[in-house]
Motif scaffolding. Structure first.
Motif, PDB file in Angstrom:
ATOM      1  N   GLY A  96      28.641  42.554  39.504  1.00  0.00           N
ATOM      2  CA  GLY A  96      29.505  42.214  38.385  1.00  0.00           C
ATOM      3  C   GLY A  96      30.873  42.854  38.515  1.00  0.00           C
ATOM      4  O   GLY A  96      31.907  42.206  38.291  1.00  0.00           O
ATOM      5  N   ALA A  97      30.901  44.141  38.896  1.00  0.00           N
ATOM      6  CA  ALA A  97      32.179  44.833  39.077  1.00  0.00           C
ATOM      7  C   ALA A  97      32.974  44.227  40.227  1.00  0.00           C
ATOM      8  O   ALA A  97      34.198  44.063  40.141  1.00  0.00           O
ATOM      9  N   ARG A  98      32.267  43.890  41.305  1.00  0.00           N
ATOM     10  CA  ARG A  98      32.965  43.301  42.459  1.00  0.00           C
ATOM     11  C   ARG A  98      33.533  41.939  42.113  1.00  0.00           C
ATOM     12  O   ARG A  98      34.688  41.623  42.436  1.00  0.00           O
ATOM     13  N   PHE A  99      32.756  41.108  41.431  1.00  0.00           N
ATOM     14  CA  PHE A  99      33.241  39.789  41.051  1.00  0.00           C
ATOM     15  C   PHE A  99      34.394  39.875  40.041  1.00  0.00           C
ATOM     16  O   PHE A  99      35.309  39.061  40.069  1.00  0.00           O
ATOM     17  N   THR A 100      34.330  40.874  39.163  1.00  0.00           N
ATOM     18  CA  THR A 100      35.430  41.056  38.213  1.00  0.00           C
ATOM     19  C   THR A 100      36.722  41.377  38.956  1.00  0.00           C
ATOM     20  O   THR A 100      37.791  40.845  38.632  1.00  0.00           O
ATOM     21  N   ASP A 101      36.621  42.235  39.964  1.00  0.00           N
ATOM     22  CA  ASP A 101      37.799  42.563  40.777  1.00  0.00           C
ATOM     23  C   ASP A 101      38.318  41.324  41.509  1.00  0.00           C
ATOM     24  O   ASP A 101      39.535  41.104  41.603  1.00  0.00           O
ATOM     25  N   LEU A 102      37.406  40.512  42.027  1.00  0.00           N
ATOM     26  CA  LEU A 102      37.819  39.292  42.724  1.00  0.00           C
ATOM     27  C   LEU A 102      38.485  38.311  41.766  1.00  0.00           C
ATOM     28  O   LEU A 102      39.472  37.649  42.116  1.00  0.00           O
ATOM     29  N   ALA A 103      37.947  38.196  40.543  1.00  0.00           N
ATOM     30  CA  ALA A 103      38.539  37.304  39.543  1.00  0.00           C
ATOM     31  C   ALA A 103      39.947  37.765  39.186  1.00  0.00           C
ATOM     32  O   ALA A 103      40.872  36.955  39.055  1.00  0.00           O
ATOM     33  N   ARG A 104      40.111  39.064  39.025  1.00  0.00           N
ATOM     34  CA  ARG A 104      41.445  39.597  38.716  1.00  0.00           C
ATOM     35  C   ARG A 104      42.397  39.378  39.892  1.00  0.00           C
ATOM     36  O   ARG A 104      43.580  39.055  39.708  1.00  0.00           O
ATOM     37  N   ASN A 105      41.878  39.563  41.097  1.00  0.00           N
ATOM     38  CA  ASN A 105      42.704  39.356  42.275  1.00  0.00           C
ATOM     39  C   ASN A 105      43.231  37.926  42.333  1.00  0.00           C
ATOM     40  O   ASN A 105      44.417  37.693  42.627  1.00  0.00           O
ATOM     41  N   GLU A 301      40.263  42.073  28.315  1.00  0.00           N
ATOM     42  CA  GLU A 301      40.995  41.976  29.570  1.00  0.00           C
ATOM     43  C   GLU A 301      40.132  41.622  30.773  1.00  0.00           C
ATOM     44  O   GLU A 301      40.556  40.870  31.646  1.00  0.00           O
ATOM     45  N   ARG A 302      38.912  42.140  30.822  1.00  0.00           N
ATOM     46  CA  ARG A 302      38.067  41.872  31.986  1.00  0.00           C
ATOM     47  C   ARG A 302      36.635  42.269  31.673  1.00  0.00           C
ATOM     48  O   ARG A 302      36.385  43.089  30.785  1.00  0.00           O
ATOM     49  N   GLY A 303      35.688  41.712  32.410  1.00  0.00           N
ATOM     50  CA  GLY A 303      34.299  42.076  32.196  1.00  0.00           C
ATOM     51  C   GLY A 303      33.359  41.115  32.912  1.00  0.00           C
ATOM     52  O   GLY A 303      33.793  40.217  33.638  1.00  0.00           O
ATOM     53  N   TYR A 304      32.056  41.306  32.692  1.00  0.00           N
ATOM     54  CA  TYR A 304      31.050  40.411  33.253  1.00  0.00           C
ATOM     55  C   TYR A 304      29.837  40.434  32.345  1.00  0.00           C
ATOM     56  O   TYR A 304      29.644  41.352  31.545  1.00  0.00           O
ATOM     57  N   ARG A 310      22.630  33.144  35.721  1.00  0.00           N
ATOM     58  CA  ARG A 310      23.972  33.196  36.282  1.00  0.00           C
ATOM     59  C   ARG A 310      24.660  34.513  35.909  1.00  0.00           C
ATOM     60  O   ARG A 310      24.410  35.087  34.852  1.00  0.00           O
ATOM     61  N   LEU A 311      25.512  34.976  36.812  1.00  0.00           N
ATOM     62  CA  LEU A 311      26.334  36.151  36.568  1.00  0.00           C
ATOM     63  C   LEU A 311      27.774  35.670  36.420  1.00  0.00           C
ATOM     64  O   LEU A 311      28.323  35.034  37.339  1.00  0.00           O
ATOM     65  N   ILE A 312      28.384  35.950  35.276  1.00  0.00           N
ATOM     66  CA  ILE A 312      29.733  35.489  34.979  1.00  0.00           C
ATOM     67  C   ILE A 312      30.672  36.698  34.945  1.00  0.00           C
ATOM     68  O   ILE A 312      30.431  37.656  34.212  1.00  0.00           O
ATOM     69  N   ALA A 313      31.746  36.647  35.731  1.00  0.00           N
ATOM     70  CA  ALA A 313      32.754  37.705  35.734  1.00  0.00           C
ATOM     71  C   ALA A 313      34.109  37.078  35.440  1.00  0.00           C
ATOM     72  O   ALA A 313      34.376  35.933  35.825  1.00  0.00           O
ATOM     73  N   TYR A 314      34.977  37.824  34.754  1.00  0.00           N
ATOM     74  CA  TYR A 314      36.276  37.258  34.376  1.00  0.00           C
ATOM     75  C   TYR A 314      37.333  38.349  34.279  1.00  0.00           C
ATOM     76  O   TYR A 314      37.033  39.541  34.159  1.00  0.00           O
ATOM     77  N   ALA A 315      38.600  37.927  34.340  1.00  0.00           N
ATOM     78  CA  ALA A 315      39.728  38.847  34.172  1.00  0.00           C
ATOM     79  C   ALA A 315      40.908  38.058  33.609  1.00  0.00           C
ATOM     80  O   ALA A 315      41.219  36.962  34.080  1.00  0.00           O
ATOM     81  N   LEU A 316      41.536  38.617  32.597  1.00  0.00           N
ATOM     82  CA  LEU A 316      42.690  37.994  31.956  1.00  0.00           C
ATOM     83  C   LEU A 316      43.941  38.211  32.804  1.00  0.00           C
ATOM     84  O   LEU A 316      44.114  39.261  33.422  1.00  0.00           O
ATOM     85  N   GLY A 327      47.965  33.414  29.252  1.00  0.00           N
ATOM     86  CA  GLY A 327      46.639  33.626  28.679  1.00  0.00           C
ATOM     87  C   GLY A 327      45.532  33.032  29.524  1.00  0.00           C
ATOM     88  O   GLY A 327      44.442  32.752  29.022  1.00  0.00           O
ATOM     89  N   TRP A 328      45.779  32.872  30.820  1.00  0.00           N
ATOM     90  CA  TRP A 328      44.780  32.314  31.722  1.00  0.00           C
ATOM     91  C   TRP A 328      43.785  33.396  32.145  1.00  0.00           C
ATOM     92  O   TRP A 328      44.062  34.590  32.058  1.00  0.00           O
ATOM     93  N   TYR A 329      42.625  32.929  32.637  1.00  0.00           N
ATOM     94  CA  TYR A 329      41.594  33.822  33.154  1.00  0.00           C
ATOM     95  C   TYR A 329      41.217  33.429  34.578  1.00  0.00           C
ATOM     96  O   TYR A 329      41.112  32.239  34.897  1.00  0.00           O
ATOM     97  N   GLY A 330      41.005  34.435  35.420  1.00  0.00           N
ATOM     98  CA  GLY A 330      40.283  34.232  36.663  1.00  0.00           C
ATOM     99  C   GLY A 330      38.811  34.384  36.328  1.00  0.00           C
ATOM    100  O   GLY A 330      38.441  35.239  35.514  1.00  0.00           O
ATOM    101  N   CYS A 331      37.948  33.567  36.915  1.00  0.00           N
ATOM    102  CA  CYS A 331      36.535  33.583  36.539  1.00  0.00           C
ATOM    103  C   CYS A 331      35.667  33.259  37.760  1.00  0.00           C
ATOM    104  O   CYS A 331      36.045  32.413  38.582  1.00  0.00           O
ATOM    105  N   ILE A 332      34.545  33.944  37.870  1.00  0.00           N
ATOM    106  CA  ILE A 332      33.567  33.643  38.925  1.00  0.00           C
ATOM    107  C   ILE A 332      32.204  33.430  38.257  1.00  0.00           C
ATOM    108  O   ILE A 332      31.736  34.259  37.487  1.00  0.00           O
ATOM    109  N   ASP A 333      31.610  32.298  38.567  1.00  0.00           N
ATOM    110  CA  ASP A 333      30.285  31.920  38.075  1.00  0.00           C
ATOM    111  C   ASP A 333      29.354  31.912  39.291  1.00  0.00           C
ATOM    112  O   ASP A 333      29.496  31.065  40.173  1.00  0.00           O
ATOM    113  N   ALA A 334      28.429  32.874  39.344  1.00  0.00           N
ATOM    114  CA  ALA A 334      27.589  33.035  40.533  1.00  0.00           C
ATOM    115  C   ALA A 334      26.121  33.130  40.161  1.00  0.00           C
ATOM    116  O   ALA A 334      25.781  33.484  39.027  1.00  0.00           O
TER     117      ALA A 334
END
Length: 340
Positions: A96-105, A301-304, A310-316, A327-334
């Protein structure tokens, strides 16, 4: 590391079950031998009485060992279950932490990209060819502005077209008249990008629209940036008209979401960008585009979080420099568990 912990837990459980099973099998055989010995001692009468006592004790020892093995199995099973649970939580937390970082990236990369677009529109609005076509509106000025915009487009390949519109909203020049011949003379006074450009307070201001399909550009999805063109290119000069630049969204955004580095064992993961209405404006899986995603925002701002399997991670969007983001989000649905 977390996968190694789980693997060790499963291996401990397997070995324990196997070895306790062997012990129980030996004790069952010992118990049977003890019973047979007691039968033979009984048949021998008084001569076998002493042996009967030994056989009885052997049976008691065998039963005691069976009881110990059962207790051992139960104790180890309980602790292994706790270890497996802890390992699973660790795996979810780390992924979850890794995907959150990837979403923010991913969202940071697009922010930096779009920040450059905001710089482009403010810079090009001061170009003498752009200013002069609105100040004088002669055939020579229109021809020069067209050639100048075409030169810009040859260097900045991320744009579909650049338009200059007068104060009434009539397009007087564009950079690709051969591709979009219908643009010249068209009325854009009712468009958001033109109206907002004409409302800007100074040459330092700009407007950006959410991603939308541009009918005049054959339905291509674009991010439209605009600002007022001012007399003399001065920051506080009179507004003569507007410059609109159309960022070619699809290939740029797709390259970003497809380029997010995952660990290779995530074939079911989808990297997305969501606008402020949770519309999927970019996705590594093309089938997800232009759909709505129900993102649960537990932290602004960010979380999972886990949703079913499914594991959902996101970052504003954090914005970049003077670009505040939309106000967009990066998001990973895995998948909750990575495929083996």
């Amino acid at each position: 590391m977390q996968d190694r912990v789980l693997d060790l837990a499963y291996e401990v459980s397997r070995i324990t079950e196997e070895k306790v099973g062997v012990i129980e099998q030996v004790m069952r055989q010992t118990g049977i031998l003890a019973i047979n010995a007691r039968l033979e001692a009984a048949r021998a009468g008084s001569a076998g009485s002493a042996f009967s006592i030994v056989a009885q004790e052997v049976g008691s020892v065998a039963q005691a060992i069976r009881n110990v093995s059962a207790d051992l199995r139960a104790a180890i099973a309980g602790n292994v279950a706790l270890l497996e649970s802890a390992g699973e939580r660790m795996r979810v937390e780390m992924r979850g932490a890794r995907f959150t970082d990837l979403a923010r990236n991913a969202i940071e990369i697009i922010d930096r990209n779009l920040y450059e677009r905001s710089c482009d529109v403010r810079w090009w609005a001061t170009d003498s060819a752009v200013v002069d076509v609105l100040a004088y509106d002669t055939p020579e000025a229109r021809d020069f502005a067209t050639r100048r915009l075409a030169t810009i487009l040859r260097s900045y390949t991320v744009y579909l077209d650049l338009w200059v519109a007068d104060a009434a909203g009539r397009v007087v020049a564009n950079g690709r008249p051969e591709r979009y011949p219908h643009v010249i003379g068209s009325d854009v006074s009712g468009t958001t990008w033109f109206r907002e450009a004409m409302r800007t307070h100074s040459g330092e201001d700009f407007h950006v629209c959410d991603i939308e399909a541009a009918a005049a550009l054959f339905g291509a999805p674009v991010a439209t940036y605009s600002t007022a063109v001012r007399r003399g290119g001065e920051t506080q000069g009179e507004r003569l008209g507007a410059l609109g630049i159309f960022f070619d969204w699809e290939p740029q955004a797709t390259a970003i979401v497809s380029g997010v580095r995952q660990s290779g064992e995530e074939p079911g993961a989808c990297v997305m960008m969501l606008d402020q209405d949770m519309r999927v404006i970019a996705a590594s899986n093309p089938e997800r585009r232009d759909t709505r995603f129900s993102l649960r925002i537990d932290h602004p701002e960010r979380g999972y979080y886990v949703s079913g399997d499914r594991l959902i991670a996101y970052a504003l969007t954090p914005g970049y420099e003077t670009y505040r983001g939309l106000g967009w989000y990066g998001c990973i649905d895995a998948p909750l568990a990575p495929s083996n």
